[in-house]
Design an enzyme around this catalytic site. Structure first.
Site, PDB file in Angstrom:
ATOM      1  N   GLY A 115     -15.293  -9.689   2.539  1.00 24.60           N
ATOM      2  CA  GLY A 115     -15.015 -11.111   2.379  1.00 24.60           C
ATOM      3  C   GLY A 115     -14.784 -11.866   3.666  1.00 24.60           C
ATOM      4  O   GLY A 115     -14.520 -13.070   3.644  1.00 24.60           O
ATOM      5  N   ARG A 164       0.834  -1.206   0.000  1.00 24.98           N
ATOM      6  CA  ARG A 164       0.000   0.000   0.000  1.00 24.98           C
ATOM      7  C   ARG A 164       0.869   1.255   0.000  1.00 24.98           C
ATOM      8  O   ARG A 164       1.863   1.326   0.734  1.00 24.98           O
ATOM      9  CB  ARG A 164      -0.889   0.038   1.236  1.00 24.98           C
ATOM     10  CG  ARG A 164      -2.056  -0.868   1.108  1.00 24.98           C
ATOM     11  CD  ARG A 164      -3.054  -0.639   2.218  1.00 24.98           C
ATOM     12  NE  ARG A 164      -3.803  -1.869   2.364  1.00 24.98           N
ATOM     13  CZ  ARG A 164      -4.169  -2.387   3.516  1.00 24.98           C
ATOM     14  NH1 ARG A 164      -3.876  -1.765   4.648  1.00 24.98           N
ATOM     15  NH2 ARG A 164      -4.842  -3.506   3.567  1.00 24.98           N
ATOM     16  N   ARG A 193      -2.023  -1.707  18.417  1.00 23.80           N
ATOM     17  CA  ARG A 193      -2.575  -2.079  17.106  1.00 23.80           C
ATOM     18  C   ARG A 193      -2.477  -0.867  16.196  1.00 23.80           C
ATOM     19  O   ARG A 193      -1.836   0.126  16.517  1.00 23.80           O
ATOM     20  CB  ARG A 193      -4.056  -2.503  17.232  1.00 23.80           C
ATOM     21  CG  ARG A 193      -4.313  -3.927  17.691  1.00 23.80           C
ATOM     22  CD  ARG A 193      -3.807  -5.014  16.765  1.00 23.80           C
ATOM     23  NE  ARG A 193      -4.294  -4.932  15.398  1.00 23.80           N
ATOM     24  CZ  ARG A 193      -5.385  -5.545  14.937  1.00 23.80           C
ATOM     25  NH1 ARG A 193      -6.139  -6.272  15.729  1.00 23.80           N
ATOM     26  NH2 ARG A 193      -5.735  -5.433  13.685  1.00 23.80           N
ATOM     27  N   LYS A 194      -3.174  -0.934  15.073  1.00 24.21           N
ATOM     28  CA  LYS A 194      -3.189   0.207  14.161  1.00 24.21           C
ATOM     29  C   LYS A 194      -3.792   1.439  14.835  1.00 24.21           C
ATOM     30  O   LYS A 194      -4.616   1.300  15.763  1.00 24.21           O
ATOM     31  CB  LYS A 194      -3.973  -0.142  12.912  1.00 24.21           C
ATOM     32  CG  LYS A 194      -5.420  -0.473  13.171  1.00 24.21           C
ATOM     33  CD  LYS A 194      -6.110  -0.926  11.901  1.00 24.21           C
ATOM     34  CE  LYS A 194      -6.407  -2.387  11.899  1.00 24.21           C
ATOM     35  NZ  LYS A 194      -7.188  -2.855  10.757  1.00 24.21           N
ATOM     36  N   CYS A 229     -12.592  -4.268   5.956  1.00 22.04           N
ATOM     37  CA  CYS A 229     -11.873  -3.412   5.001  1.00 22.04           C
ATOM     38  C   CYS A 229     -12.851  -2.776   4.015  1.00 22.04           C
ATOM     39  O   CYS A 229     -12.610  -1.697   3.497  1.00 22.04           O
ATOM     40  CB  CYS A 229     -10.821  -4.217   4.260  1.00 22.04           C
ATOM     41  SG  CYS A 229      -9.762  -5.159   5.367  1.00 22.04           S
ATOM     42  N   GLY A 230     -13.970  -3.451   3.754  1.00 21.78           N
ATOM     43  CA  GLY A 230     -14.986  -2.894   2.852  1.00 21.78           C
ATOM     44  C   GLY A 230     -15.992  -2.007   3.573  1.00 21.78           C
ATOM     45  O   GLY A 230     -16.920  -1.509   2.957  1.00 21.78           O
TER      46      GLY A 230
HETATM   47 FE1  SF4 Z   1     -11.500  -9.591   5.257  1.00 25.05          FE
HETATM   48 FE2  SF4 Z   1     -10.269  -7.277   4.736  1.00 25.05          FE
HETATM   49 FE3  SF4 Z   1      -9.495  -9.525   3.528  1.00 25.05          FE
HETATM   50 FE4  SF4 Z   1     -11.817  -8.389   2.899  1.00 25.05          FE
HETATM   51  S1  SF4 Z   1      -9.763  -7.541   2.544  1.00 25.05           S
HETATM   52  S2  SF4 Z   1     -11.472 -10.539   3.223  1.00 25.05           S
HETATM   53  S3  SF4 Z   1     -12.491  -7.609   4.906  1.00 25.05           S
HETATM   54  S4  SF4 Z   1      -9.377  -9.050   5.721  1.00 25.05           S
END
Ligand code: SF4
Length: 513
Positions: free
Chosen positions: A432, A71, A180-181, A437-438
């Site tokens: 996912g 990133r 952590r972050k 993260c989404g």
């Molecule tokens: Fe899980 Fe983040 Fe990976 Fe998506 S990108 S599957 S939310 S860890």
């Protein structure tokens, strides 16, 4: 200043990763990159692979294939065409020609090998782009208003402030070992362009006695246990922002929890201390700060800036572009950079919604810009679903994913676009795994892949949540019971949206419905 280890209160209570961090500062990994380059992927042991995050590098799925994602931080989303060209060239030469925008205004490469990481960091450094701090237990990219400096809806130009705070924490070993972050947001946009409530620390526009400053929010975060940040009773002037940020980071470093990584974010410390104690401890570090002030936040734009709009500067405009699911090819980015140069002054911005904005475009250039081929795909006027669907990285590259997300989200948005006629944008976010993260908790409709298995294989189901918003009545999306097979998701959403259309009152949002 010497590096404080005051947080080591009981060694036996530290989790294993904390014990590793005690003897290996994450930033040291950067010096090992040339050695890994020489001896290859197999020379990096499992512990060191985790520490690579401090360099902004993460092992790509599948774990042992020898590929990495990386990133690149874009503080407040502010960048230029030279930087865009360098990013595109790196993607082309080393990353199979693709890049992703992230929900923290960063760019993400894929398919990198360890032999290239150190060299790529050097190339980025020459155009003032950094990867250190985009991951790892340290202060992360400072997100904020992508329109800073040109925004008719901001009270202050936050560009220098963001840079000052970003520079302070860049590679700073005082803060390279947090529990952590530590996510930061600084924005003076009155429509919450920095998504304040989901950051560990956020500054939002406020005023007092004819002076503009900020209100301070602490303890926000998503993942599997989301918390909205709480607003402290403080009024902070721009030249006090760095001091307050250092103080909050210090409290987190010294008092944050290090026993269980799932319980280590600042939000858990704040929940236990309460706001009053947090403020008291903060003021011990900062000295006196003013109280009160008027909150100038008027709503939430969800990080979207589509269309052509006048800037604060007369005769200049910004043009918000839709980048479907935040995925670009290297050639796409080169085209965007060319347009930024040809029609503007080479400036461009990245958004928390994983989109792009071209800025400083004179009015007389708008027509020709809109006729460019790249703007047919990255249109400033996207359709309701394609333009407002976000997905995390998912199984394509992420080792934690239970499901593929990007293709799924793309198909879903296109199917809904064909079958549902909707006059207002509807934000759909796809995740996912239980991480976030989404950012599904702030979506109108969130979808999260479940762990459920059938005969040892993932069942391919998604849990639904509805009604998330960071507006004036901020709240996370409510999770519905059960889970829907991926093949039926579009039908279930069609039913939901039909219900919403027939029963909403006037322009009632999905969150208020
Ligand atoms: Fe899980 Fe983040 Fe990976 Fe998506 S990108 S599957 S939310 S860890």
């Amino acid at each position: 200043m010497t590096v404080s280890k005051t947080w080591v209160k009981n060694y036996n209570e530290l989790n294993d990763f904390e014990k590793l961090k005690l003897v290996n500062d994450g930033l040291d990994i950067v010096e090992k990159l040339p050695m890994y380059q020489k001896y290859g992927f197999e020379s990096i042991n499992l512990k060191e692979r985790n520490l690579l995050k401090w360099a902004g590098v993460n092992v790509q799925r599948p774990r042992d294939a020898g590929y990495f994602l990386m990133r690149v931080k874009i503080p407040s989303g502010i960048m230029n065409s030279d930087q865009a060209r360098v990013l595109a060239t790196i993607a082309k030469d080393y990353g199979r020609g693709i890049l992703d925008l992230t929900t923290r205004q960063a760019f993400q490469f894929h398919w990198l090998t360890i032999e290239t990481i150190s060299m790529i960091m050097n190339i980025l450094d020459k155009v003032q782009l950094q990867t250190i701090g985009s991951e790892g237990d340290c202060p992360r990219t400072i997100t904020g208003n992508p329109l800073a400096g040109i925004d008719p809806d901001e009270t202050l130009d936050t560009r220098e402030l963001v840079q000052e705070v970003s520079d302070y924490f860049q590679g700073n070993r005082e803060f390279s070992n947090l529990p952590r972050k530590f996510k930061l947001s600084i924005s003076a946009n009155v429509y919450n362009a920095g998504h304040a409530q989901i950051n560990d620390l956020a500054f939002t526009p406020a005023a007092k006695n004819n002076r503009y400053g900020f209100h301070v929010h602490v303890g926000g975060g998503l993942s599997s246990q989301p918390h909205l940040a709480q607003k402290l009773n403080l009024f902070v002037l721009p030249d006090e922002v760095l001091k307050v940020t250092i103080a909050v980071a210090t409290l987190f470093r010294d008092f944050g929890y290090r026993k269980n990584r799932g319980h280590a974010r600042l939000k858990f410390l704040l929940a236990d201390w309460g706001k009053a104690k947090f403020e008291t401890e903060l003021l011990k570090l900062t000295g006196p700060l003013e109280r009160g002030g008027i909150d100038l936040t008027l709503g939430w734009n969800a990080g979207y800036f589509y269309g052509v709009h006048p800037q604060r500067q007369p005769g200049l405009n910004y043009v918000g572009l839709s980048v479907p699911l935040g995925r670009l090819s290297a050639d796409d980015l080169l085209e965007v950079a060319r347009c930024a140069d040809k029609y503007g002054d080479g400036s461009l911005r990245t958004c928390l919604s994983k989109n792009l904005v071209l800025v400083n475009i004179p009015t007389e250039n708008i027509e020709a810009l809109l006729a460019e081929t790249i703007l047919k795909r990255f249109t400033p006027y996207p359709k309701p679903f394609v333009g407002y669907t976000v997905s995390c990285t998912g199984k394509e590259f992420c080792n934690l994913a239970f499901a593929e997300t990007k293709e799924f989200a793309s198909r879903l948005a296109q199917t809904l676009g064909k079958r549902v006629d909707l006059d207002t944008p509807l934000r759909i976010h796809v995740n996912g795994c239980p991480n976030s993260c989404g950012q599904l908790q702030i979506a109108d409709i969130g979808l999260r892949a479940t762990l459920e298995t059938v005969k040892g294989r993932n069942a391919g189901k998604f849990e639904l949540s509805i009604g998330g918003s960071l507006g004036m009545s901020a709240g996370f999306a409510a999770t519905l019971q059960g889970a829907v097979p991926s093949g039926r998701v579009h039908q279930v959403l069609e039913d939901f949206i039909s219900l919403y259309k027939t029963q909403r009152h006037f322009q009632e949002s999905f969150h208020d419905f």
